[in-house]
Scaffold this active site. Structure first.
Site, mmCIF file in Angstrom:
data_model
loop_
_atom_site.group_PDB
_atom_site.id
_atom_site.type_symbol
_atom_site.label_atom_id
_atom_site.label_comp_id
_atom_site.label_asym_id
_atom_site.label_seq_id
_atom_site.Cartn_x
_atom_site.Cartn_y
_atom_site.Cartn_z
ATOM 1 N N ASP A 166 3.367 -17.046 11.567
ATOM 2 C CA ASP A 166 2.262 -18.132 11.555
ATOM 3 C C ASP A 166 1.041 -18.087 12.560
ATOM 4 O O ASP A 166 0.218 -18.642 12.349
ATOM 5 C CB ASP A 166 2.909 -19.597 11.612
ATOM 6 C CG ASP A 166 4.130 -19.863 10.629
ATOM 7 O OD1 ASP A 166 3.935 -19.367 9.589
ATOM 8 O OD2 ASP A 166 4.854 -20.909 10.787
ATOM 9 N N VAL A 299 8.158 -14.048 0.483
ATOM 10 C CA VAL A 299 7.739 -12.880 0.341
ATOM 11 C C VAL A 299 6.839 -12.444 1.856
ATOM 12 O O VAL A 299 6.904 -11.477 2.205
ATOM 13 C CB VAL A 299 6.552 -12.783 -0.868
ATOM 14 C CG1 VAL A 299 5.782 -11.482 -0.697
ATOM 15 C CG2 VAL A 299 7.462 -12.779 -2.219
ATOM 16 N N ARG A 301 7.295 -13.014 4.723
ATOM 17 C CA ARG A 301 8.345 -12.495 5.857
ATOM 18 C C ARG A 301 8.635 -11.072 5.703
ATOM 19 O O ARG A 301 9.329 -10.567 6.665
ATOM 20 C CB ARG A 301 9.265 -13.448 6.038
ATOM 21 C CG ARG A 301 9.274 -14.763 6.464
ATOM 22 C CD ARG A 301 10.430 -15.341 7.014
ATOM 23 N NE ARG A 301 10.176 -16.823 7.486
ATOM 24 C CZ ARG A 301 9.735 -17.232 8.684
ATOM 25 N NH1 ARG A 301 9.218 -16.316 9.864
ATOM 26 N NH2 ARG A 301 9.499 -18.564 8.846
ATOM 27 N N MET A 573 -7.289 12.991 10.616
ATOM 28 C CA MET A 573 -8.584 12.984 10.890
ATOM 29 C C MET A 573 -9.017 12.327 12.228
ATOM 30 O O MET A 573 -8.296 11.851 13.147
ATOM 31 C CB MET A 573 -9.298 12.257 9.838
ATOM 32 C CG MET A 573 -9.464 13.015 8.502
ATOM 33 S SD MET A 573 -10.050 11.900 7.459
ATOM 34 C CE MET A 573 -11.400 13.178 6.806
ATOM 35 N N GLY A 574 -10.373 12.228 12.421
ATOM 36 C CA GLY A 574 -10.924 11.521 13.705
ATOM 37 C C GLY A 574 -11.971 12.406 14.696
ATOM 38 O O GLY A 574 -12.254 12.043 15.808
ATOM 39 N N GLY A 575 -12.265 13.412 13.830
ATOM 40 C CA GLY A 575 -13.321 14.532 14.801
ATOM 41 C C GLY A 575 -12.523 14.821 15.959
ATOM 42 O O GLY A 575 -11.499 15.198 16.053
#
Length: 780
Positions: A166, A299, A301, A573-575
């Site tokens: 919550d 659902v 949780r 990825m990420g250069g």
């Protein structure tokens, strides 16, 4: 930092014992926290015990309290719920139960308790701690423990981690499980949207949150809902009228569906519950719309924890062990919290008190105060929601000022959400908003059109870039760009994109010397999976990419677990930026993550192979290694694969996977949708102010450095930083910022993968105070 201090972490826990338990309602990510507590505890030399079934296990003792090993927490990172079980426990509420619990701990020499649960569980832990010496006296009197045992266990350290879907605990921006619950809700809303559109239906969705509207509020931002009902802010007395008018207006503007989100604890101004059935009956009776109710229930949780929750759980677990082992009889019980992206320690009872104050404020109908007490993040969400959902879009054409919005660089999930919120906030403020297709190229060619309110309808949940995006920089087209700025009377520019958006901003700054037309305010909103834009700790799209990598790694680990003795090498990825490889490594439980920012040699590769050879001798016969695409030009994925295959002959076999462009796709995660929506709104508010400031002699003229900024998340706040000031903080050759906050998380990745390294404890969180944090003063 001295060498001695460096080694201190490895011996910090010698002779100490830690027990870890999960209590109250389960939440996804609890397992990540348990795993981190166990492994870091063992790393420091401490003994770590599982307490099964929450406080009930603490009271019952026996088989419920078992020593944990390194391998006993393997393969639990990707599981939802809590592997060690949780239970609501009546016995622990009675002193008799707590006496039995104390006895069980003393007999095992456990004086450190890590409790993962909601506010009820944490309050229980604090009561237990405050009674500790009295409980020991009673046990000694009854002859159940010796004087020596009592002396050894003279005080109890307690650290709490908040696990609750919550997000109802004050003092932390996010609790463990909240992000995963949002994933479940948003998956369902996306699924419902398609059926609602087919039938032109109205859906009323009920989400969890008896006393806290966080899930409902963020969901409504993430899916562009028409209305949200939350307990902290009941609607005005004539809400029925207002709601029906709003729904019919949306339909008139061409929308085929309406979505209303209700928190289960929603109330009106008099404290009377507002149920989903009430709302359905109202809509059917007054408007005659085909209306359906969906109650999401448990659902929310369930399912796999998101990457965010796994990283949050792991970081919190590490911090909890440090807090426990550094604890003295005088340190108050603390809770490890998240503020922005910083881990902080706060006194447990202060947080519990503020959490109770919220409920009290709501009971006494002081709703404005309740929202304030919920904290900065909640208030920001509420303000943006009110603007986007409750302000009527202006009818008149031709606004105050003209602002253009564009995407630059590679596509990233969440770009469309940012465009939607920028366009709509712009329209609400009375501006004329233009959208530019295909980045700076489109700006030069004049691929520009005006966007109305419904132009961006339904964009929040769509991945990629609907405006089209190109990597082209503005430099070679400055003349045409200037001509179009004049032609379309553009007075401000919002650039949503990656590193190219930032360098493009710098080129526009340079171009001001040559072209007066470029003297208009502009703001860059970082959006790239690589998370490599200077000036921001996070960029839009990185969270979605991280979850994609995580899901794939989970499947690959499952395959490896079935085949046994197999190591997977995965290229992300990420250069040159190692953010994705590092964070995915942390979230997926990788054995190593190779990145450019942390240079490595053939010796390091060899050490990793030897490490995996040792690992194959244990019960965990699989390996996962991540490699950032540009971490080293010679040690390529193929090279590492060949090396591992040769060195592992007869012990393990290797496989490789290049994940590629799937990392740019997919539907944006709740984090990216929400972050993008808030960034767009913040950027547009800034833009309107800047345009007014720059208005001179009947035209806009902005040539100061602060009229071209990057809007970024820095530690605990969203800040605007002039692009020119960020120049010195940038490594342009490798397209990365010179300093990156997440590098501090690298040691955690290695420790959790069982590497014997030095842990720098100087950078751990210090105890702060919640009330001070609220008023914006510096940390103590």
């Amino acid at each position: 930092m001295t060498h001695e201090e460096h080694h201190a972490a490895k011996t910090l826990g010698i002779g100490k014992a830690i027990a870890v338990l999960t209590s109250g309602g389960d939440a996804q990510g609890m397992n990540a926290a348990v795993r981190a507590v166990v492994r870091v505890g063992i790393f420091t030399g401490a003994r770590v015990f599982f307490v099964h079934e929450g406080y009930q296990g603490l009271v019952d003792g026996g088989e419920h309290i078992r020593e944990a090993t390194w391998e006993s927490v393997s393969m639990m990172l990707q599981l939802g719920g809590t592997v060690i079980g949780s239970a609501r426990c009546k016995d622990f509420r009675e002193r008799e139960g707590r006496l039995r619990a104390a006895h069980n701990l003393v007999k095992r020499g456990i004086t450190n308790l890590c409790v993962i649960g909601g506010d009820g569980s944490l309050t229980g832990a604090d009561t237990f701690r405050s009674e500790w010496s009295d409980l020991l006296n009673d046990l000694q009197k009854d002859g159940k423990i010796t004087a020596e045992e009592a002396t050894k266990s003279s005080y109890l350290n307690i650290v709490g981690l908040v696990g609750s879907i919550d997000n109802d605990f004050c003092g932390t921006d996010m609790t463990i499980g909240t992000d995963s619950a949002l994933h479940r809700i948003v998956e369902i809303v996306d699924a419902i949207t398609t059926t609602a559109q087919s039938h032109q239906r109205t859906f009323v969705l009920e989400v969890m949150g008896r006393h806290c509207g966080y899930l409902a509020l963020v969901t409504s931002l993430s899916c562009g809902a028409d209305w949200v009902f939350i307990p902290e802010c009941p609607p005005d007395d004539d809400w029925e009228e207002h709601l029906c008018r709003r729904l019919s207006e949306t339909r008139t503007r061409g929308s085929r569906l309406n979505i209303i989100i209700v928190a289960e604890g929603a109330i009106d101004k008099n404290g009377k519950p507002i149920t989903s059935e009430d709302i359905k009956n109202l809509v059917v009776k007054r408007l005659g719309y085909d209306t359906r109710v969906t109650v999401l229930g448990h659902v929310q949780r369930g399912g796999t924890p998101s990457a965010f929750d796994r990283i949050l759980g792991s970081r919190m677990g590490v911090e909890a062990v440090m807090a426990l082992l550094e604890g003295t009889p005088d340190t108050p019980a603390c809770v490890v919290s998240l503020s922005g992206n910083q881990a902080v320690r706060l006194p447990l009872m202060e947080c519990v008190q503020v959490t109770k104050d919220v409920t009290k404020a709501m009971d006494e109908k002081r709703f404005d105060e309740a929202i304030k007490l919920r904290g900065r993040s909640f208030m920001n969400n509420w303000e943006v929601y009110k603007l986007l959902a409750h302000v009527r879009p202006p009818v008149s054409k031709g606004g105050l000022h003209t602002v253009a919005v564009m995407n630059v660089g590679a596509p990233a999930a969440g770009m469309n959400a940012a465009v939607r919120s920028t366009v709509r906030i712009g329209l609400i403020q009375g501006n004329r908003v233009l959208v530019v297709h295909d980045g700076f190229e489109g700006l030069a060619k004049g691929q520009i059109e005006e966007a109305g309110w419904s132009y961006v309808g339904g964009w929040t949940g769509q991945g990629g870039s609907k405006l089209g995006t190109k990597r082209t920089l503005p430099k070679k087209n400055l003349e045409q760009i200037s001509a179009n700025i004049t032609k379309f009377n553009i007075q401000g520019l919002v650039i949503i994109g990656g590193f190219e958006a930032y360098t493009g901003g710098l080129e526009l700054m340079e171009g001001r010397k040559q072209f007066d037309e470029l003297c208009i305010p502009f703001v860059v909103i970082p959006a790239t999976v690589s998370n490599n834009v200077p000036g921001s700790d996070f960029s839009i799209g990185a969270d979605t990419a991280l979850n994609t990598i995580c899901t794939t790694c989970d499947r690959i680990k499952q395959s490896a677990a079935g085949t046994k003795r197999r190591v997977f090498i995965i290229e992300t990825m990420g250069g040159y930026c190692g953010y994705l490889a590092t964070m995915a490594g942390l979230a997926a439980g990788a054995d190593a993550a190779y990145i450019f920012e942390e240079p490595f040699t053939i010796r390091d590769l060899q050490v990793n192979v030897e490490h995996l050879v040792q690992k194959m001798k244990t019960t965990v016969k699989r390996g996962l290694v991540l490699r950032n695409e540009k971490c080293n030009e010679n040690y390529t994925t193929d090279f590492i694969f060949n090396l591992y295959s040769e060195e592992g002959k007869g012990i393990f076999d290797s496989r490789k996977n290049v994940l590629g462009h799937m990392q740019q796709g997919g539907s944006p995660t709740p984090f990216d949708r929400n972050f993008a929506t808030k960034m767009g709104a913040k950027a547009m508010n800034w833009m309107s102010g800047k345009i007014k400031e720059s208005y001179r002699n009947g035209r806009i003229f902005a040539n100061t450095p602060d009229s071209g900024c990057v809007l970024g998340m820095r530690k605990r706040a969203l800040v605007f930083q002039p692009v020119t000031e960020l120049k010195d903080q940038t490594d342009f050759e490798h397209r990365i910022p010179k300093e990156q906050w997440w590098l501090k998380l690298r040691p955690i990745l290695k420790i959790l993968a069982k590497y014997e390294i030095d842990l720098d404890t100087s950078d751990h969180a210090h105890l702060e105070h919640i009330s001070r944090k609220r008023s914006g003063e510096a940390a103590v």
